[in-house]
Design an enzyme around this catalytic site. Structure first.
Site, PDB file in Angstrom:
ATOM      1  N   SER A 128       0.847  -1.152   0.038  1.00 10.35           N
ATOM      2  CA  SER A 128       0.188   0.091  -0.004  1.00 10.35           C
ATOM      3  C   SER A 128       0.805   1.202   0.039  1.00 10.35           C
ATOM      4  CB  SER A 128      -0.995  -0.136   1.235  1.00 10.35           C
ATOM      5  OG  SER A 128      -0.273  -0.084   2.523  1.00 10.35           O
ATOM      6  N   LYS A 158      -6.809   3.637   8.223  1.00 12.37           N
ATOM      7  CA  LYS A 158      -5.734   4.742   7.811  1.00 12.37           C
ATOM      8  C   LYS A 158      -6.467   6.016   8.003  1.00 12.37           C
ATOM      9  CE  LYS A 158      -3.478   1.210   4.691  1.00 12.37           C
ATOM     10  NZ  LYS A 158      -3.202   0.706   3.510  1.00 12.37           N
TER      11      LYS A 158
END
Length: 789
Positions: free
Chosen positions: A686, A729
């Site tokens: 990611s 996140k």
């Protein structure tokens, strides 16, 4: 006292013995074969009837013998001819000489006498003590008197020739050792070892004897008890028939009843003293302790259940809605007389996945209260033995049922709420894989016939509500994860933390600190400051510790001022108010401050977002170029996937250098990509777009905007691929003070789970092409020029 020995060498016939060793002072019979008869005849032909007795050795000629006197010649009870010899003193065997008859004659040289010193007498006393202790065990009192009368150390040592615990080799060693002190020293060592061995043997024999006596006593008492009961007309034995009566009285399923009665039959045939009696009794007790027909009635008041969940936990709406839905279906089926689904119960298997401190474990007990069911917790962290789940075979010593069966027995009903805590911490080793054993437990299509190895009976778990908790879903085997309905608990927003602290944490800690709201008051601004700058976590454990620390210091202040807290007219002092400005005095300076602007002041640094077992976090990626051989250097303890992401990012930037206005000469240098916090392992794809952004920033000299964060996997052609953990996140981005976050376009559905206050604070921009991310993340070239000027 010295040995009585002649002063000069003597010519004597030799008698060799192979069966035993003769020492001075010993009187022994000797069978007369041809060679022995020749030696005895030769000795009797002389005037003093003496001969030299020596051991026959296979490897060498003997060096020492004993001068013996023939006391008598006759026949044994078997009719064999024999002679009785008495050993007089040691002699050294010299050279052979001529003599009459067929015997072998040698020159016998007397051994020099030794005067006993203090050490010799001490050794003699110690040896005498050991010998007397052995003889006392054998009750040889006459021999004890003879030993006590012996005062010559040399004669005492030679009496060991009668000892049965010494070997012929040891006795030959005594014969060939003229020095009494050396003989006594060896004898003390050998006798001590024998005494120690004899004590151990006696102890074992006593224990065996006691065990046998106890067993015989119990046997006799039980036979007497049976006879007494028979006379009283109580012919039924208490043990086996008591089990039979309990089984008949218990409400057991038919197959369980049959199996239990079979085991009672085995117990009756084996008897009370049979080796399997204890195992059968333990198994029967376990079966009878399981609540086979006990169930609790679920609460059908949906409003009250939701109120119970809300009173115990703030937020967590998805879990609460799932429990309310479960209750609604159960209530509706109950009103229509539909209690089971396809012959099976209607339990549930839920997985609460999220970082620590968000309330996963405590939520299980709250769910049990809302359902009106019994609750039991099974801790799976660190479990590595499959038998912990499925039980041990009954053939093993100390066998037990598995934790699932024990949990059912502990709950007292067949439909409890069982919390499987830390299911992602289950390991595997040579004892099996507990996660594989959980496959049957957590499969609604199979767990109605769960079979424990110890019980070896079908146990219906289909009506149990299983709630598993985990921090890292990736550590759960995919087959096991597929059997559970996963509900993500991704952490709390700042507003949630303040509300939890105000409604739950602060009252609990105030009670523990013995404080009331009339004594100490913490403002909401102070709570918000603690949540923002003193703790940075997805849960509230650190928050609660901060509150506990703050209240402890408040107690100290209140206690110090208690002597002056009452005025003369009895009015109480005003409460202690703790506001934002007071936190430095109580908790010190803030531990977390926004650092994104500082870290991105120079080109080549981009802010990414990551997920760990502790929740979401920001991740800074740095890129720089140095003179040297063209190469890519990666540091920061990166995993293989993250290293591949860095190589993909460099290849993409190099292929699109002209598009981004990058001088190709940059790639002729060594490029270094570093991810700080090098002590923490990092992996995953990611960070791909973050690495691309950092490399372009480094190559163009354009800084990354301080308020921008990003996450997403990148391909070689610049496509942005979806990632996981978006909610965690974005919560981390909010805590770090970011206002713009670039995410993959294909993660847009995940934004539905993100709290509205987070989306209000952050401008989330879904992206398809990484070039668009770079265009929005980097400062314009004009600003760079102006700043440089």
């Amino acid at each position: 006292m010295s040995e009585n020995s002649p002063t000069g060498a003597t010519r004597l016939p030799v008698l060799f013995r192979t069966d035993a060793v003769l020492l001075p002072g010993m009187v022994v019979p000797v069978e007369l074969d041809d060679s022995a008869r020749a030696a005895v005849d030769a000795a009797r032909s002389s005037s003093d009837d003496k001969l030299l007795v020596a051991p026959r050795l296979e490897d060498r000629y003997p060096s020492y013998g004993v001068v013996a006197t023939i006391l008598q010649v006759g026949r044994l009870a078997t009719g064999e001819p024999a002679a009785v010899l008495k050993g007089e003193h040691r002699a050294h065997i010299g050279s052979g000489v001529e003599g009459p008859g067929a015997a072998l004659w040698v020159q016998a040289e007397p051994v020099e006498a030794y005067e006993p010193d203090e050490r010799t007498r001490t050794l003699a006393a110690e040896y005498k003590k050991l010998v007397v202790s052995i003889l006392q065990r054998r009750e040889a009192w006459q021999v004890i008197d003879q030993v006590n009368k012996t005062t010559d150390p040399s004669a005492l040592a030679d009496m060991a020739g009668y000892a049965s615990y010494l070997t012929d080799v040891q006795k030959r060693e005594l014969l060939e050792t003229p020095d009494p002190a050396a003989r006594l020293e060896s004898l003390v060592e050998w006798t001590r070892a024998y005494v120690a061995e004899m004590e151990v043997t006696d102890k074992i024999a006593d224990e065996v004897r006691e065990g046998m006596d106890k067993t015989q006593k119990e046997f006799l008492l039980r036979r007497q008890l049976q006879a007494i009961r028979k006379e009283l007309g109580e012919d039924e034995a208490e043990g086996t028939d008591d089990y039979r009566g309990r089984i008949e009285a218990a409400d057991l399923p038919e197959k369980v009843r049959e199996a239990a009665l079979r085991e009672v039959g085995k117990l009756e045939r084996a008897g009370e003293q049979g080796p399997e009696a204890g195992w059968i009794r333990t198994w029967l007790d376990t079966v009878l302790d399981i609540p086979w027909s006990e169930t609790t009635t679920d609460s059908t008041d949906i409003v009250a259940a939701r109120a119970q969940l809300d009173s115990d936990h703030h937020g967590l709406d998805e879990v609460k809605e799932r429990i309310v839905e479960y209750l609604a279906v159960r209530a509706r089926r109950a009103t229509r007389g539909m209690h089971v689904v396809g012959g099976r119960g209607s339990g549930a298997v839920l997985l609460l996945a999220g970082p620590p401190g968000v309330g996963k474990t405590s939520l299980g007990e709250s769910v049990a209260k809302a359902l009106g069911r019994n609750f039991v917790r099974v801790a799976l962290g660190g479990v590595r033995d499959e038998a912990e789940i499925r039980g041990h075979r009954r053939t093993y010593v100390g066998a037990l049922p598995g934790r699932i069966v024990r949990a059912i027995g502990e709950a007292g009903s067949m439909n409890p709420v069982i919390l499987l805590d830390e299911i992602d911490k289950v390991g595997s080793d040579f004892r099996g894989d507990p996660a594989a054993a959980l496959l049957e437990v957590l499969d609604p299509a199979q767990n109605h016939t769960f079979r424990d190895h110890y019980l070896d009976l079908d146990l219906d778990l289909s009506d149990v509500v299983f709630i598993a908790t985990a921090n890292v879903v990736e550590q759960i085997p995919s087959a096991l994860l597929d059997r559970m309905e996963m509900i993500g608990l991704d952490g709390y927003t700042e507003d949630d933390k303040v509300a939890i602290a105000r409604d739950f944490l602060l009252p609990r800690q105030a009670e523990r600190a013995a404080l009331t709201t009339e004594e100490v008051e913490i403002t909401e601004d102070a709570l918000r400051e603690i949540a923002a700058n003193y703790t940075r976590e997805p849960g509230v454990r650190q928050f609660e510790r901060m509150l506990a620390r703050l209240l402890r210091k408040a107690v100290t202040k209140v206690s110090t001022a208690s002597t002056t807290g009452e005025s003369a007219d009895g009015d109480k002092a005003a409460p202690l108010v703790i506001d934002t400005a007071d936190l430095v005095d109580y908790l010190g300076r803030p531990r977390f401050t926004p650092e994104t602007a500082e870290r991105t002041e120079v080109p080549g640094v981009a802010t990414g977002l990551a997920v760990t077992g502790l929740g979401g976090d920001v991740l800074f990626i740095e890129a720089s170029s140095v003179d040297g051989k063209p190469d890519l250097v990666l540091t920061g303890q990166l995993g293989d996937v993250m290293k591949e992401s860095a190589r993909i990012a460099l290849s993409y930037v190099r292929a699109n250098a002209e598009r981004f206005g990058i001088d190709p000469a940059v790639f002729e240098k060594s490029i270094h990509v570093h991810v700080p916090a090098g002590a923490v392992p990092k992996d995953g794809p990611s960070a791909g777009i973050t690495m691309v952004t950092a490399l372009v920033s480094m190559a163009t000299g354009r800084r990354v905007r301080a308020e921008v964060g990003m996450t997403g996997e990148v391909t070689l052609n610049g496509r942005v691929l979806p990632i996981g953990g978006l909610k965690q996140k974005l919560l981390a981005a909010q805590r770090a003070g970011l206002t713009t976050v670039f995410v993959p376009k294909r993660n847009e559905p995940d934004l539905d789970d993100v709290p509205a206050e987070v989306l209000k604070d952050i401008d989330v921009r879904p992206m398809v092409d990484v070039a668009d991310v770079i265009a929005g993340a980097l400062e314009p070239a004009a600003e760079v020029t102006t700043a440089a000027a």
